[in-house]
Design an enzyme around this catalytic site. Structure first.
Site, short mmCIF file in Angstrom:
data_model
loop_
_atom_site.label_atom_id
_atom_site.label_comp_id
_atom_site.label_asym_id
_atom_site.label_seq_id
_atom_site.Cartn_x
_atom_site.Cartn_y
_atom_site.Cartn_z
N LYS A 70 0.81 -1.22 0.00
CA LYS A 70 0.00 0.00 0.00
C LYS A 70 0.85 1.27 0.00
CE LYS A 70 -4.17 -1.89 2.17
NZ LYS A 70 -5.17 -1.68 3.24
N ASP A 107 -10.59 2.72 2.04
CA ASP A 107 -10.84 2.25 3.40
C ASP A 107 -11.60 3.28 4.21
OD1 ASP A 107 -9.68 -0.26 3.17
OD2 ASP A 107 -7.69 0.44 3.74
#
Length: 283
Positions: A70, A107
């Site tokens: 990420k 997210d």
């Protein structure tokens, strides 16, 4: 080479066999009759930069990024959404018509969409404007940004290392503040939402030992852990009669924007989808 006429997407990580993302996206593809594919790709960290550089010519329209890539994706993509810039990590890649790769982080909106679904759209007001977040890792960064966007007036971050909590609080200027772990009881007394972003309570990890007694009767407790689905923290919240929000919904809701970008249809998080993933988790 342009993107394949049959839409293709992926989840990339290392390791990747555990990912439930193919089940989620495969369910939506089947439900909507879309002739596309969503694949698991195991790419080692040293190979990830080359993987990303080759993405525009791969035929993929984009994909999800999971551990440990990420932060690397954040540093390597062509463009970033403002939310991804703030969080400092990317979990969703979209290949544009010009071949440029855009990085997003879903997210944050995924967590808040799950709260909307579980608690109702007015939950920030019912929370009294104050949330307490436990932990200061990558997931906490996304959740603090999402909570700040939701309209809360105060976000308190408790972490064993206070300096990390202070860094996180800076993501919510004017409303974020670091909190000493020992000061949690007083903070909980004024909180309408408690969020556990640590791995405590996860299978194979120590339990989260926290007394929920100070929380108001109207408070909600959320845990991003979804294995087990019912953590000790959530069980304790239910025993107190508090609203309890499990971690699976965040996984499901964060997948929605990516699917829409790659396959051209905005899917819904339905009981049928949840039942499919719960069956896989518990099977």
């Amino acid at each position: 080479m342009s993107a394949s006429p049959i839409p293709r997407a992926f989840v990339v990580g290392h390791p990747i066999a555990h990912s439930r993302s193919p089940l989620i996206h495969g369910y939506w593809l089947s439900q909507h009759g879309i002739p596309g594919s969503y694949e698991r790709l195991d790419v080692a960290p040293e190979a990830f930069p080359d993987f990303l550089r080759a993405l525009p010519e791969s035929g993929f329209r984009g994909g999800n990024v999971t551990i440990p890539h990420k932060e690397a994706a954040y540093a390597l993509v062509d463009t970033l959404t403002p939310r991804a810039q703030k969080i400092g990590a990317v979990n969703t890649l979209v290949v544009g018509p010009d071949g440029r790769v855009r990085g997003d982080n879903t997210d944050a909106p995924g967590f808040c969409a799950h709260l909307d679904h579980s608690l109702g759209a007015g939950w920030p007001r019912r929370a009294g404007g104050t949330a307490v977040v436990l932990g200061a890792g990558g997931a906490a960064r996304a959740i603090v940004v999402g909570l700040a966007e939701s309209g809360l007036s105060r976000i308190l971050i408790a972490n064993r290392t206070r300096a990390r909590a202070e860094t996180l609080a800076a993501l919510a200027p004017g409303i974020g503040a670091a909190l000493a772990w020992d000061d949690l009881p007083d903070a909980l007394a004024g909180a309408g939402l408690l969020v556990n972003t640590t791995s405590l309570g996860m299978k194979g990890q120590p339990p989260l030992d926290l007394d929920l007694t100070p929380l108001p009767e109207t408070a909600a407790v959320a845990d991003i852990v979804y294995a087990p689905l019912e953590t000790d923290l959530l069980a304790a919240a239910r025993r107190r009669g508090l609203a309890a929000v499990d971690g699976l919904g965040m996984l499901l809701h964060q997948a929605v924007p990516g699917f829409e970008a790659w396959f051209g249809l905005r899917p819904a998080v339905t009981p049928g989808l949840r039942d499919k993933i719960v069956a896989d988790l518990t099977g």
